[in-house]
Design an enzyme around this catalytic site. Structure first.
Site, PDB file in Angstrom:
ATOM      1  N   ARG A  71       0.855  -1.186   0.000  1.00  0.00           N
ATOM      2  CA  ARG A  71       0.000   0.000   0.000  1.00  0.00           C
ATOM      3  C   ARG A  71       0.890   1.235   0.000  1.00  0.00           C
ATOM      4  O   ARG A  71       0.977   1.964   0.977  1.00  0.00           O
ATOM      5  CB  ARG A  71      -0.874  -0.028   1.244  1.00  0.00           C
ATOM      6  CG  ARG A  71      -2.313   0.423   1.038  1.00  0.00           C
ATOM      7  CD  ARG A  71      -3.029   0.483   2.360  1.00  0.00           C
ATOM      8  NE  ARG A  71      -2.323   1.351   3.306  1.00  0.00           N
ATOM      9  CZ  ARG A  71      -2.408   2.683   3.325  1.00  0.00           C
ATOM     10  NH1 ARG A  71      -3.153   3.307   2.453  1.00  0.00           N
ATOM     11  NH2 ARG A  71      -1.736   3.389   4.227  1.00  0.00           N
ATOM     12  N   LYS A 178       4.807 -18.684   9.677  1.00  0.00           N
ATOM     13  CA  LYS A 178       4.165 -18.865  10.970  1.00  0.00           C
ATOM     14  C   LYS A 178       3.784 -17.490  11.515  1.00  0.00           C
ATOM     15  O   LYS A 178       4.385 -16.507  11.113  1.00  0.00           O
ATOM     16  CB  LYS A 178       5.095 -19.623  11.901  1.00  0.00           C
ATOM     17  CG  LYS A 178       6.254 -18.763  12.417  1.00  0.00           C
ATOM     18  CD  LYS A 178       6.686 -19.174  13.784  1.00  0.00           C
ATOM     19  CE  LYS A 178       7.424 -18.023  14.405  1.00  0.00           C
ATOM     20  NZ  LYS A 178       7.754 -18.099  15.772  1.00  0.00           N
ATOM     21  N   HIS A 208      11.252 -20.844   9.304  1.00  0.00           N
ATOM     22  CA  HIS A 208      12.644 -20.602   8.943  1.00  0.00           C
ATOM     23  C   HIS A 208      13.599 -21.063  10.019  1.00  0.00           C
ATOM     24  O   HIS A 208      14.764 -21.297   9.761  1.00  0.00           O
ATOM     25  CB  HIS A 208      12.847 -19.107   8.719  1.00  0.00           C
ATOM     26  CG  HIS A 208      12.681 -18.316   9.967  1.00  0.00           C
ATOM     27  ND1 HIS A 208      11.464 -17.902  10.394  1.00  0.00           N
ATOM     28  CD2 HIS A 208      13.572 -17.936  10.895  1.00  0.00           C
ATOM     29  CE1 HIS A 208      11.604 -17.271  11.549  1.00  0.00           C
ATOM     30  NE2 HIS A 208      12.879 -17.271  11.879  1.00  0.00           N
ATOM     31  N   LYS A 212      16.127 -26.098   6.175  1.00  0.00           N
ATOM     32  CA  LYS A 212      16.140 -27.453   5.659  1.00  0.00           C
ATOM     33  C   LYS A 212      17.442 -28.159   5.990  1.00  0.00           C
ATOM     34  O   LYS A 212      17.484 -29.358   6.219  1.00  0.00           O
ATOM     35  CB  LYS A 212      15.979 -27.367   4.157  1.00  0.00           C
ATOM     36  CG  LYS A 212      15.633 -28.654   3.512  1.00  0.00           C
ATOM     37  CD  LYS A 212      15.204 -28.346   2.108  1.00  0.00           C
ATOM     38  CE  LYS A 212      15.033 -29.610   1.308  1.00  0.00           C
ATOM     39  NZ  LYS A 212      14.611 -29.273  -0.045  1.00  0.00           N
ATOM     40  N   GLU A 246      16.557 -18.363  24.209  1.00  0.00           N
ATOM     41  CA  GLU A 246      16.950 -17.094  23.590  1.00  0.00           C
ATOM     42  C   GLU A 246      17.469 -16.181  24.671  1.00  0.00           C
ATOM     43  O   GLU A 246      16.962 -16.203  25.805  1.00  0.00           O
ATOM     44  CB  GLU A 246      15.746 -16.461  22.896  1.00  0.00           C
ATOM     45  CG  GLU A 246      15.359 -17.181  21.630  1.00  0.00           C
ATOM     46  CD  GLU A 246      14.098 -16.604  21.038  1.00  0.00           C
ATOM     47  OE1 GLU A 246      14.200 -15.873  20.047  1.00  0.00           O
ATOM     48  OE2 GLU A 246      13.025 -16.861  21.568  1.00  0.00           O
ATOM     49  N   ASP A 265       4.443 -19.611  20.637  1.00  0.00           N
ATOM     50  CA  ASP A 265       5.425 -19.010  19.744  1.00  0.00           C
ATOM     51  C   ASP A 265       6.479 -20.029  19.328  1.00  0.00           C
ATOM     52  O   ASP A 265       6.942 -20.011  18.191  1.00  0.00           O
ATOM     53  CB  ASP A 265       6.087 -17.818  20.449  1.00  0.00           C
ATOM     54  CG  ASP A 265       6.940 -16.993  19.507  1.00  0.00           C
ATOM     55  OD1 ASP A 265       6.503 -16.802  18.357  1.00  0.00           O
ATOM     56  OD2 ASP A 265       8.031 -16.554  19.897  1.00  0.00           O
ATOM     57  N   HIS A 270       8.480 -25.071  16.462  1.00  0.00           N
ATOM     58  CA  HIS A 270       9.886 -25.497  16.420  1.00  0.00           C
ATOM     59  C   HIS A 270      10.146 -26.736  17.245  1.00  0.00           C
ATOM     60  O   HIS A 270      10.704 -27.718  16.768  1.00  0.00           O
ATOM     61  CB  HIS A 270      10.790 -24.375  16.932  1.00  0.00           C
ATOM     62  CG  HIS A 270      10.531 -23.064  16.273  1.00  0.00           C
ATOM     63  ND1 HIS A 270      10.351 -22.963  14.913  1.00  0.00           N
ATOM     64  CD2 HIS A 270      10.413 -21.826  16.762  1.00  0.00           C
ATOM     65  CE1 HIS A 270      10.133 -21.700  14.616  1.00  0.00           C
ATOM     66  NE2 HIS A 270      10.168 -20.984  15.715  1.00  0.00           N
ATOM     67  N   LYS A 368      12.610 -16.815  26.866  1.00  0.00           N
ATOM     68  CA  LYS A 368      13.317 -15.585  26.506  1.00  0.00           C
ATOM     69  C   LYS A 368      14.204 -15.210  27.672  1.00  0.00           C
ATOM     70  O   LYS A 368      13.912 -15.564  28.815  1.00  0.00           O
ATOM     71  CB  LYS A 368      12.308 -14.456  26.296  1.00  0.00           C
ATOM     72  CG  LYS A 368      11.335 -14.713  25.169  1.00  0.00           C
ATOM     73  CD  LYS A 368      11.765 -13.999  23.938  1.00  0.00           C
ATOM     74  CE  LYS A 368      10.828 -14.293  22.786  1.00  0.00           C
ATOM     75  NZ  LYS A 368      11.482 -14.109  21.505  1.00  0.00           N
TER      76      LYS A 368
END
Lengths: 517, 373
Positions: A71, A178, A208, A212, A246, A265, A270, A368
């Site tokens: 946009r 996701k 991601h 792979k 993390e 999340d 994952h 986290k």
């Protein structure tokens, strides 16, 4: 010249592509990529650089075109400028003018809102024009790098404008990111929207975090070796720990994160994917279908213990020291609602009800602001049933373990006991280490490069189909509901530590403890 | 760290390698292959540089066998480089004198890595029978470079390679044309799917890469392939694949440039980047695979003999069998998107009003109607 006739060329046989020819890269056929949400962070930091890197490695077809849709009142050159800046800043490979020129010739920008039929008409005609001008051959991929709430609008408009229907012999594919819903019913709803427009095998769900490369590495480790598979079962394995930690906080993502929390999340996608790869049986072939079949089977066999209070733990980071930095707590972040009781740490014990894993608990944890950034799978073995040594000799001996390090420093560690040199008989843990980085220093392509290339090649994804997504919600939904029904807030843990004490308590009840990653 | 071992012995070098390994520590991990570099004094320094650059991606033990002076007493001067001076690899330069120049294979035997493949590379002059030579026999892969300046002409060199070909042989002249091959292969993978009736490859007279490209086309397409000449120093210039509906032309833009034009019937010509590999790049690509290259063997041993030698490209272009030059890629009606221009352009505003966007949509639709009409 031999008397034989020239080699035939058909849609399926290309005499210039010998199956033995491992040098020739698979270049995707003529196609274009239409990107929705080009103004987003993901597009600028990851997708655009990945496209340049692919071009730079010679993996994009000649005539490849990139259409931006947003946009914004931009011209093609403005769009090119945006891509140029992002490539200069974030691309992994060296910037070369000739690569850029051949790529940038194919940039187009289509202005418009996601619900404006006229804009999609313009998009449809731009795409048709590309087919003629640049020979993209009617093959188009749509990358929806936009919030899921827009999926319905975009998919409907794509269908109305005829963009989602390929002519025979051409393809249309769609890529979505996701989160794939926030519980089972929303995932099903989302799936109905997308698969109502695109056939199931044209939908690429991108996770991601599980590039792979990682998936293939785990499968290669398990199934290409004779060494590990014989002990990969309940006879030898005591339990499995899957960790994704993390060190960062939620950054500016409070708006998203406060609604979602750690379990949705990270665990839903994952960690359960890593669990599936660790626990699945050997697929009959290394094809997307066969691998997926095994993953679905093992996810279907995953069950939660009856007492969710005993088998789960959740936490929320409080102010503390993250390494050398003083950081604030979760409730001090902008835009967080303390009444939401959102967890930033989640731990969970599940059972895999198969003969292979009977009685072997799988512990999953994520959080986290933990001690450091690490993702790993630790397979912890039983202790040797009988030790011919005295207990003094083995008091420092722990359980053997195989740790698959997913990131950073991808590789594998094995822990076992070894004699300490000296006249005393004393056995202590040592570790043997393998790093992909030291044997293969070739820099692995960014996950997004592989993903985009797979989409363009039509390589069936090793990524989840909606059945897997739904299975993982089935596993997780009861936990989230259980937490939501509890009046208490998640337990606080100081930032920079390894989570709340409730999580350690959960392990202690089982007579085990979390590994220090 | 560089350690010089003048008048040394193989055993001494091996002992020093172990000692350095223990000193430097973790450096020793993860070597995946032994790279033997067989070279004369004059090319030695350059070869070491290329090899250490190339093995950044494939950590290796590099053994450089330099035949220094065949006269006089047999002697070995060794030099070991590890750590910062050797990148990800460890390098052992072995300068052989006298009798020893003829027994390089015995000198390197105790220095090969256990249980890992051996790759030999001749950056310059290579023996006629590469696989049969003493050092060649130890190696799983033997890399030569037919484009390196050496006595005989390119055609003779390739004939020799073909005559003595053994699985595991490969040549950097072949590595350099991978991108050309990839582009040509991809050009046949969209409609119309038509058999190629004829092909013409143009390049400088002494270009083994060009010859191998023609050989590859001849052996894969099983159609007549003609090799025409362009001026000296121009490398591989163009390829035309003739099909019933019209040709596929891949033409380099200018002699030194790394851009080509690709023209296929049914769409306008396109610019493509050629990605000509650097010397370390080519060697890296070669180290990536350790098995025999059947396609190279076929192109070299059967394809090459089927290629017809034609005249000059200008003559072929006059006769209409070869493109005369790059296709005209007309981008003039579009805005300039070159890197130099974009560096100067300001980034566009990051928000727009709904009206402005709607206007832009209408404008776009009108413009498309005009060009269609």
């Amino acid at each position: 010249m031999s008397g034989s006739a020239p080699a035939p060329v058909t849609a399926d046989t290309n005499p210039l592509r010998d199956p033995d020819d491992k040098r020739l890269p698979r270049i995707a056929g003529p196609c274009s990529l239409v990107m929705f949400g080009v103004t987003g962070d993901l597009a600028r930091k990851k997708l655009m650089p990945a496209i340049y890197d692919l071009a730079s490695r010679g993996l994009l077809p000649p005539g490849f075109s990139l259409v931006g849709f947003a946009r914004r009142d931009w011209a093609d050159q403005d769009f090119a400028k945006v891509v140029y800046d992002s490539v200069r800043e974030h691309a992994r490979t060296e910037f070369r003018e000739e690569v850029w020129r051949s790529l940038a010739e194919g940039f187009r920008f289509v202005p418009g809102a996601f619900d404006d039929p006229d804009a999609f008409e313009l998009l449809a005609r731009t795409v048709r024009e590309l087919d003629e001008e640049r020979g993209t051959g009617g093959n188009h991929a749509f990358y929806l790098s936009i919030p899921p709430s827009w999926f319905a609008d975009v998919c409907t408009r794509l269908q109305e404008s005829g963009l989602s229907d390929p002519r025979p012999g051409t393809w249309r594919r769609v890529v979505i990111e996701k989160p794939f819903g926030h519980d089972l019913s929303s995932a099903q709803e989302l799936n109905e929207i997308v698969e109502g427009v695109f056939p199931a095998d044209s939908v690429f769900r991108i996770d991601h975090y599980l590039g792979k490369e990682t998936v293939q590495n785990i499968l290669a480790l398990r199934f290409a070796n004779q060494l590990f598979e014989p002990v990969w079962n309940a006879n030898y394995v005591d339990h499995v720990q899957i960790t994704m930690a993390e060190d960062i906080g939620i950054g500016g993502r409070a708006g998203y994160y406060d609604e979602v929390g750690a379990a949705r999340d990270v665990i839903q996608n994952h960690l359960l994917q890593l669990l599936a790869l660790t626990a699945m049986e050997e697929p009959v072939a290394f094809t997307a279908d066969a691998v997926r079949a095994e993953k679905e089977k093992v996810l279907a066999a995953v069950s939660l213990p009856d007492d969710l209070d005993e088998a789960t733990a959740r936490g929320r980071y409080a102010a503390g020291w993250q390494g050398t930095d003083k950081v604030g707590g979760y409730l001090e972040e902008d835009g967080v609602d303390p009444d939401n009781h959102t967890e930033t740490y989640a731990a969970l014990k599940v059972d895999v009800r198969t003969r292979r894993w009977a009685g072997v608990p799988f512990y999953l944890r994520t959080g986290k602001r933990l001690g450091k950034r690490v993702t790993e799978i630790a397979v912890v073995f039983r202790r040797a049933p009988h030790l011919p040594f005295t207990s003094t000799a083995t008091e420092e001996l722990g359980a053997n373990a195989i740790v698959i390090r997913v990131q950073p420093d991808e590789g594998m560690t094995m822990r076992f006991g070894s004699k300490v040199p000296g006249s005393q008989m004393e056995v202590r843990d040592v570790s043997m280490d393998f790093g992909y980085g030291s044997s293969f220093t070739e820099s692995s392509p960014e996950a997004y490069e592989r993903l985009i290339l797979d989409v363009l090649l039509g390589e069936p994804p090793l990524f989840p189909r909606h059945e897997e997504v739904e299975q993982s919600w089935r596993i997780l939904d009861p936990v989230i509901e259980h937490w939501a029904s509890s009046p208490s807030a998640p337990e606080d843990y100081p930032a920079g530590t390894w989570g709340p004490s409730g999580s350690d308590e959960m392990m202690r009840r089982d007579g085990r403890e979390w590994r220090l990653p | 760290m560089i350690v010089d071992l003048p008048s040394s012995s193989a055993a001494d070098v091996a002992k020093n390698l172990v000692r350095l390994r223990n000193q430097v520590g973790a450096m020793a991990m993860g070597r995946v292959l032994t790279l033997l570099v067989v070279v004369d004094e004059e090319l030695a320094d350059e070869a070491v540089e290329v090899a250490s650059e190339a093995t950044r991606q494939h950590p290796a033990r590099i053994l450089v066998v330099v035949s220094a002076n065949a006269r006089g007493r047999g002697r070995l001067d060794a030099q070991i480089r590890v750590g910062g001076d050797a990148g990800a690899s460890e390098i052992v330069v072995l300068r052989l004198y006298g009798d020893l120049t003829r027994h390089g294979s015995s000198v390197v035997t105790p220095l090969l890595l256990p249980d890992s493949p051996v790759v030999a590379w001749w950056p310059g002059k290579a023996p006629a029978d590469v696989a049969g030579s003493a050092l060649g026999q130890m190696a799983h892969r033997r890399i030569t470079d037919a484009a390196a300046p050496q006595g005989a002409g390119a055609a003779t060199r390739l004939r020799r390679r073909a005559k003595h070909y053994q699985p595991g042989d490969t040549d950097l002249a072949w590595t350099r044309i991978t991108r050309w091959r990839a582009l040509l292969a991809a050009s046949l993978e969209s409609e119309p799917f038509e058999t190629v009736d004829r092909a013409v490859v143009a390049g400088e007279p002494e270009s083994p890469s060009c010859d191998l490209l023609a050989g590859w086309l001849a052996s894969s397409l099983r159609c007549p392939v003609e090799r025409v000449r362009t001026p000296v120093g121009s490398g591989v210039q163009s390829v035309r694949l003739v099909r019933a509906s019209g040709p596929v032309d891949l033409v380099r833009m200018d002699a030194s440039g790394d851009t080509a034009t690709l023209s296929v019937v049914g769409s306008s010509p396109r610019l493509v980047a050629l990605h000509t590999p650097t010397a370390p790049g080519a060697l890296t690509a070669e180290l990536r695979r350790l098995d025999a290259d059947e396609v190279y063997a076929r192109s070299l041993c059967t394809g090459l003999a089927q290629v017809k030698r034609g005249g000059t490209r200008s003559a072929a272009a006059r006769a209409g069998t070869s493109p005369a030059g790059p296709a005209d890629v007309d981008g003039s009606h579009r805005a300039d998107v070159g890197g130099r221009t974009l560096t100067k352009v300001d980034p566009p505003p990051d928000s727009s009003s709904s009206e402005a966007v709607e206007d832009a949509v209408q404008e776009g639709l009108e413009e498309l109607s005009r060009t269609d009409g």
